[in-house]
Design a protein around this motif. Sequence first.
Motif, PDB file in Angstrom:
ATOM      1  N   ASP A 100      11.549   1.696  -0.073  1.00 37.29           N
ATOM      2  CA  ASP A 100      10.597   2.453  -0.876  1.00 37.29           C
ATOM      3  C   ASP A 100       9.584   3.103   0.065  1.00 37.29           C
ATOM      4  N   SER A 101       8.702   3.912  -0.479  1.00 34.91           N
ATOM      5  CA  SER A 101       7.777   4.675   0.357  1.00 34.91           C
ATOM      6  C   SER A 101       6.548   3.882   0.768  1.00 34.91           C
ATOM      7  N   GLY A 102       6.284   2.769   0.099  1.00 32.84           N
ATOM      8  CA  GLY A 102       5.065   2.014   0.332  1.00 32.84           C
ATOM      9  C   GLY A 102       3.922   2.401  -0.579  1.00 32.84           C
ATOM     10  N   GLY A 103       4.092   3.496  -1.330  1.00 30.38           N
ATOM     11  CA  GLY A 103       2.990   3.986  -2.160  1.00 30.38           C
ATOM     12  C   GLY A 103       2.563   3.023  -3.243  1.00 30.38           C
ATOM     13  N   PHE A 104       3.537   2.387  -3.916  1.00 29.32           N
ATOM     14  CA  PHE A 104       3.180   1.490  -5.014  1.00 29.32           C
ATOM     15  C   PHE A 104       2.381   0.302  -4.499  1.00 29.32           C
ATOM     16  N   GLN A 105       2.793  -0.272  -3.356  1.00 32.10           N
ATOM     17  CA  GLN A 105       2.072  -1.428  -2.820  1.00 32.10           C
ATOM     18  C   GLN A 105       0.682  -1.044  -2.332  1.00 32.10           C
ATOM     19  N   VAL A 106       0.552   0.153  -1.773  1.00 30.71           N
ATOM     20  CA  VAL A 106      -0.779   0.614  -1.383  1.00 30.71           C
ATOM     21  C   VAL A 106      -1.706   0.627  -2.588  1.00 30.71           C
ATOM     22  N   MET A 107      -1.176   1.112  -3.714  1.00 27.43           N
ATOM     23  CA  MET A 107      -2.004   1.204  -4.920  1.00 27.43           C
ATOM     24  C   MET A 107      -2.286  -0.172  -5.520  1.00 27.43           C
ATOM     25  N   SER A 108      -1.337  -1.079  -5.444  1.00 30.28           N
ATOM     26  CA  SER A 108      -1.469  -2.342  -6.171  1.00 30.28           C
ATOM     27  C   SER A 108      -2.048  -3.477  -5.339  1.00 30.28           C
ATOM     28  N   LEU A 109      -1.882  -3.438  -4.013  1.00 28.82           N
ATOM     29  CA  LEU A 109      -2.278  -4.573  -3.185  1.00 28.82           C
ATOM     30  C   LEU A 109      -3.483  -4.303  -2.285  1.00 28.82           C
ATOM     31  N   SER A 110      -3.697  -3.061  -1.905  1.00 29.94           N
ATOM     32  CA  SER A 110      -4.694  -2.775  -0.885  1.00 29.94           C
ATOM     33  C   SER A 110      -6.083  -2.606  -1.472  1.00 29.94           C
ATOM     34  N   SER A 111      -7.058  -3.002  -0.695  1.00 31.19           N
ATOM     35  CA  SER A 111      -8.456  -2.828  -1.106  1.00 31.19           C
ATOM     36  C   SER A 111      -9.044  -1.604  -0.413  1.00 31.19           C
ATOM     37  N   LEU A 112     -10.092  -1.071  -0.998  1.00 26.16           N
ATOM     38  CA  LEU A 112     -10.836   0.048  -0.414  1.00 26.16           C
ATOM     39  C   LEU A 112      -9.940   1.246  -0.103  1.00 26.16           C
ATOM     40  N   ARG A 113      -8.991   1.538  -0.998  1.00 26.70           N
ATOM     41  CA  ARG A 113      -8.121   2.684  -0.770  1.00 26.70           C
ATOM     42  C   ARG A 113      -8.816   3.966  -1.226  1.00 26.70           C
ATOM     43  N   LYS A 114      -8.475   5.066  -0.568  1.00 24.36           N
ATOM     44  CA  LYS A 114      -9.071   6.352  -0.894  1.00 24.36           C
ATOM     45  C   LYS A 114      -7.992   7.417  -0.852  1.00 24.36           C
ATOM     46  N   MET A 115      -7.813   8.097  -1.981  1.00 25.23           N
ATOM     47  CA  MET A 115      -6.800   9.135  -2.086  1.00 25.23           C
ATOM     48  C   MET A 115      -7.354  10.467  -1.595  1.00 25.23           C
ATOM     49  N   SER A 116      -6.493  11.252  -0.968  1.00 24.82           N
ATOM     50  CA  SER A 116      -6.830  12.616  -0.578  1.00 24.82           C
ATOM     51  C   SER A 116      -5.542  13.423  -0.546  1.00 24.82           C
ATOM     52  N   GLU A 117      -5.667  14.722  -0.356  1.00 25.07           N
ATOM     53  CA  GLU A 117      -4.485  15.563  -0.244  1.00 25.07           C
ATOM     54  C   GLU A 117      -3.626  15.145   0.945  1.00 25.07           C
ATOM     55  N   GLU A 118      -4.279  14.695   2.009  1.00 28.56           N
ATOM     56  CA  GLU A 118      -3.568  14.299   3.220  1.00 28.56           C
ATOM     57  C   GLU A 118      -2.712  13.062   3.000  1.00 28.56           C
ATOM     58  N   PRO A 130      -7.634  -1.134   8.930  1.00 25.81           N
ATOM     59  CA  PRO A 130      -7.510   0.178   8.275  1.00 25.81           C
ATOM     60  C   PRO A 130      -6.201   0.875   8.619  1.00 25.81           C
ATOM     61  N   TYR A 131      -5.636   1.589   7.631  1.00 23.51           N
ATOM     62  CA  TYR A 131      -4.416   2.354   7.815  1.00 23.51           C
ATOM     63  C   TYR A 131      -4.537   3.672   7.068  1.00 23.51           C
ATOM     64  N   MET A 132      -3.717   4.633   7.504  1.00 24.40           N
ATOM     65  CA  MET A 132      -3.594   5.900   6.796  1.00 24.40           C
ATOM     66  C   MET A 132      -2.112   6.155   6.535  1.00 24.40           C
ATOM     67  N   MET A 133      -1.758   6.356   5.289  1.00 22.38           N
ATOM     68  CA  MET A 133      -0.368   6.633   4.914  1.00 22.38           C
ATOM     69  C   MET A 133      -0.288   8.053   4.364  1.00 22.38           C
TER      70      MET A 133
END
Length: 386
Positions: A100-118, A130-133
Amino acid sequence: MTENTASKPDTFSFTITGKNGAARTGYVSTPRGRIRTPAFMPVGTAATVKGLYFNQVKEAGADVVLGNTYHLMLRPGAERIARLGGLHRFMGWDGPILTDSGGFQVMSLSSLRKMSEEGVSFRSHVDGAPYMMSPERSVEIQGLLGADIQMQLDECVKLPCSDEDTERAMRLSLRWAERSRRAFELQPKGRAIFGIVQGGASRTLRVESAQALADMDFPGYSIGGLAVGEPQEVMLEMIETVEPHLPSTKPRYLMGVGTPDDLLESVARGVDMFDCVMPTRSGRHALAFTRFGRINLKNARHADDPRPLDETSECPAMRDYSRAYLHHLIRCNEMLGSMLLTWANTHYYQQLMAGARAAIAEGRYADYMAQTKEGWARGDIAPWQG
């Protein structure tokens, strides 16, 4: 079940060998082997299907397993796995792997996430690092792992969700799909990337997403953002909405689904591939899936029951251990209990899909569904009386 021993092609392709209504059977061809469809993919989140050896997974009938980009990125790291020869060698599985792309886990498991166009910036749930996906980084990680089938990065919203948030996430996912597709062009021949249809419970947004992705000409298509809190009837409605707008010559993968009943109903609506943690997670929580329906081995009524879960099964975990013994293991918190039930569930899910493939090929899928559901409803005809 017999091991899949079909010849291994040099490219990715999808062949339909039979249809029965909207249900279809065939195979996905990859350089690492064929995936017989409809297919259920056991989930190997951290390079392991929890509680099982991979020879057990293969002998159960699985042709492909799923790896999780998010978890493998954090531990042990995609670059490390690449240095060690790739995910297949690292975990000892020689068949196809879908990541999978990792997107679902980023949304469901990670704290302090911030969405952007990038992309999405977040902190690891493991150590807070910290990570950037971005779409490009997600595809890069999946390439380092050596995944045969990869997913675009998308944003998955939980249902119910506001119309505004659903539309925003769908459109962002479409833009990320284009970027993921371009990034994937650098990967070796024979691998494939799937686009992911989003749009929540909106028929209009789902159709728009499916049509836009079809125009991008992905090798395969996933239906995402379902089994995230909505009733089954909503999930099935969204599948029926999307199916006519996806190319009939490409595989369709329903992500994160589900119960045996979900699988049967979705196959009837034209879905070819599935994954879910349910059979393994349920096994760790004392729940067995059988042709008699669900059996909860925590229940005291099993304490004196000498019968196996299913004496006709080809799976040793189903056939060779009494319900009393399984109940004992669960009550004593012995890890063998979870291992045996995970093995039994993994085998049952593969058996369910093998039965579906045979029924579609013979033009009797509706009868197969009805008979299987009748068995679940009937349960044990003669419960143990002691």
